[in-house]
Design a protein around this motif. Sequence first.
Motif, PDB file in Angstrom:
ATOM      1  N   ARG A 127      -3.692  19.653   1.520  1.00 49.92           N
ATOM      2  CA  ARG A 127      -4.455  18.993   0.470  1.00 49.92           C
ATOM      3  C   ARG A 127      -5.671  19.853   0.152  1.00 49.92           C
ATOM      4  O   ARG A 127      -6.524  20.069   1.008  1.00 49.92           O
ATOM      5  CB  ARG A 127      -4.884  17.603   0.939  1.00 49.92           C
ATOM      6  N   THR A 153       0.074  10.890   3.168  1.00 54.29           N
ATOM      7  CA  THR A 153      -0.127  10.693   4.610  1.00 54.29           C
ATOM      8  C   THR A 153      -0.453   9.241   4.932  1.00 54.29           C
ATOM      9  O   THR A 153      -0.937   8.932   6.010  1.00 54.29           O
ATOM     10  CB  THR A 153      -1.263  11.603   5.137  1.00 54.29           C
ATOM     11  N   GLY A 154      -0.213   8.351   3.977  1.00 51.17           N
ATOM     12  CA  GLY A 154      -0.503   6.954   4.196  1.00 51.17           C
ATOM     13  C   GLY A 154      -1.718   6.490   3.422  1.00 51.17           C
ATOM     14  O   GLY A 154      -2.221   7.185   2.532  1.00 51.17           O
ATOM     15  N   PRO A 155      -2.222   5.308   3.745  1.00 51.89           N
ATOM     16  CA  PRO A 155      -3.309   4.703   2.964  1.00 51.89           C
ATOM     17  C   PRO A 155      -4.648   5.420   3.089  1.00 51.89           C
ATOM     18  O   PRO A 155      -5.601   5.053   2.400  1.00 51.89           O
ATOM     19  CB  PRO A 155      -3.397   3.275   3.534  1.00 51.89           C
ATOM     20  N   ASP A 156      -4.716   6.450   3.940  1.00 53.48           N
ATOM     21  CA  ASP A 156      -5.992   7.165   4.079  1.00 53.48           C
ATOM     22  C   ASP A 156      -6.334   7.972   2.835  1.00 53.48           C
ATOM     23  O   ASP A 156      -7.492   8.309   2.614  1.00 53.48           O
ATOM     24  CB  ASP A 156      -5.952   8.091   5.298  1.00 53.48           C
ATOM     25  N   TYR A 157      -5.320   8.305   2.013  1.00 51.35           N
ATOM     26  CA  TYR A 157      -5.597   9.111   0.815  1.00 51.35           C
ATOM     27  C   TYR A 157      -4.649   8.698  -0.297  1.00 51.35           C
ATOM     28  O   TYR A 157      -3.429   8.880  -0.180  1.00 51.35           O
ATOM     29  CB  TYR A 157      -5.437  10.603   1.109  1.00 51.35           C
ATOM     30  N   ARG A 158      -5.218   8.172  -1.371  1.00 54.81           N
ATOM     31  CA  ARG A 158      -4.412   7.786  -2.533  1.00 54.81           C
ATOM     32  C   ARG A 158      -4.930   8.455  -3.794  1.00 54.81           C
ATOM     33  O   ARG A 158      -4.858   7.899  -4.878  1.00 54.81           O
ATOM     34  CB  ARG A 158      -4.387   6.264  -2.669  1.00 54.81           C
ATOM     35  N   PRO A 284       0.961   5.704  10.503  1.00 54.49           N
ATOM     36  CA  PRO A 284       0.361   7.048  10.467  1.00 54.49           C
ATOM     37  C   PRO A 284       0.679   7.888  11.702  1.00 54.49           C
ATOM     38  O   PRO A 284       0.495   9.096  11.682  1.00 54.49           O
ATOM     39  CB  PRO A 284      -1.139   6.753  10.371  1.00 54.49           C
ATOM     40  N   GLU A 313      -7.024  20.948   5.037  1.00 57.89           N
ATOM     41  CA  GLU A 313      -6.326  19.747   5.493  1.00 57.89           C
ATOM     42  C   GLU A 313      -4.829  19.978   5.363  1.00 57.89           C
ATOM     43  O   GLU A 313      -4.359  20.426   4.314  1.00 57.89           O
ATOM     44  CB  GLU A 313      -6.739  18.522   4.683  1.00 57.89           C
ATOM     45  N   SER A 315      -0.839  18.379   6.730  1.00 59.88           N
ATOM     46  CA  SER A 315       0.006  17.455   7.497  1.00 59.88           C
ATOM     47  C   SER A 315       1.410  18.011   7.708  1.00 59.88           C
ATOM     48  O   SER A 315       2.259  17.332   8.280  1.00 59.88           O
ATOM     49  CB  SER A 315       0.084  16.097   6.790  1.00 59.88           C
TER      50      SER A 315
END
Length: 408
Positions: A127, A153-158, A284, A313, A315
């Motif tokens: 990212r 990566t899930g709700p941590d980044y939208r 996560p 960053e 993943s």
Amino acid sequence: MIPRGKPDIGWADLAVAAARCLRPGDRAAAQRRVEAAWSPEGEALACLSVRSGFDLLLQALELPAGSEILVSAITIRDMTRIIEHHGLVPVPVDLDMATLSVPVANLERAWTPRTRAILVAHLFGSRMPLDDIARFARERGLLLIEDCAQAFTGPDYRGHPASDVCLFSFGPIKTATALGGGIVTVRDGTIRERMRALQAGYPVQSRRRYLKRVLTFGVFKLLAAPTPYRAFTAACRALGREHDAVISGALRGFPGAGLMAKIRQQPSAPLLSLLARRVTRFDPRRVARRTQVARTAIDLMPGVDRPGTRATEHSYWVFPIQAADPDGLVRRLWRHGFDATRGASSMSVVDPPPDRPELEPREARRVMDQVLYLPVYPGIADHDLARLARAVAAPRPAEAAPVAHETG
């Protein structure tokens, strides 16, 4: 043979999707459920795919013919096809391949008074920082479209708060796949409702076609272990087919001609139901395990070139490396029992407009000409990772010599 990857979906998810194909329920309610779970503020629109959402956006914007969209130089080929379909011009912006980011200096070089938007794609699970890019767009009145298809990566980044539009994919090989589907966050309510109205006029995706995809990926999940996968590759050889081509063809979201007709459909009720399930039940820890396995592989391959070595960053959605002879290395790894591939996705390098050859994205093209993807993902044993590292680092003379299959 160690498979190239495993579908990021459980048997319970596949069972739910198959059941919904038989008893679909209320499609509109499923759509509302997905969108509310994604954006309580009401900024989300669930679509058949990211391609579908991007096409809806360009229809809603109604940009003048000949307008330019600055595009980060590596993206899905269909994204530039969609831009061209609308009479617009995709203009590549070369990347810093060590950080997998778009330098603002390169945006400056590509920008003209005809530029109307910037489309930046996060690559390989990384990212890129967007603050400077967002400032550049704001100062020039440009729409900032953030393609997060490979970065979920899930709700941590939208999506970055300064992005006007954020695109997330849940296609067949994506994180938390729903075997299709995309969610588009659109900050401007007028544009979003225009997109929604356009989509409402589309035919609805066939439940039978979606069930076929569910069953196909059930087969892929069964094959995603060394012994059945080895049998699959042997069967392909016996039939005179290359397993790499068979898999790539099956994973392609919209194969063949007629792209626009294929993406201009509403998502079916079972797809929306599974999409809601994947979004609301995201764990996560799966991404954390994937990241740890990738970092172990990196430690085992200290001399191997990789795009994104300095990404801030990451993943590790996929694990690309670079080689002077990537096709030769893929064949060598097959002989060692590792299903590396050059076709992990349909990404390509964006060509410059014919009248602007100076914008040829040399750095992006240089790296993508060398890229192959290694089977690095959760579930790979440590001793297999060590074998993989040894096979990657094998001396060049081994390229032409027969290599005995290692059993570990």
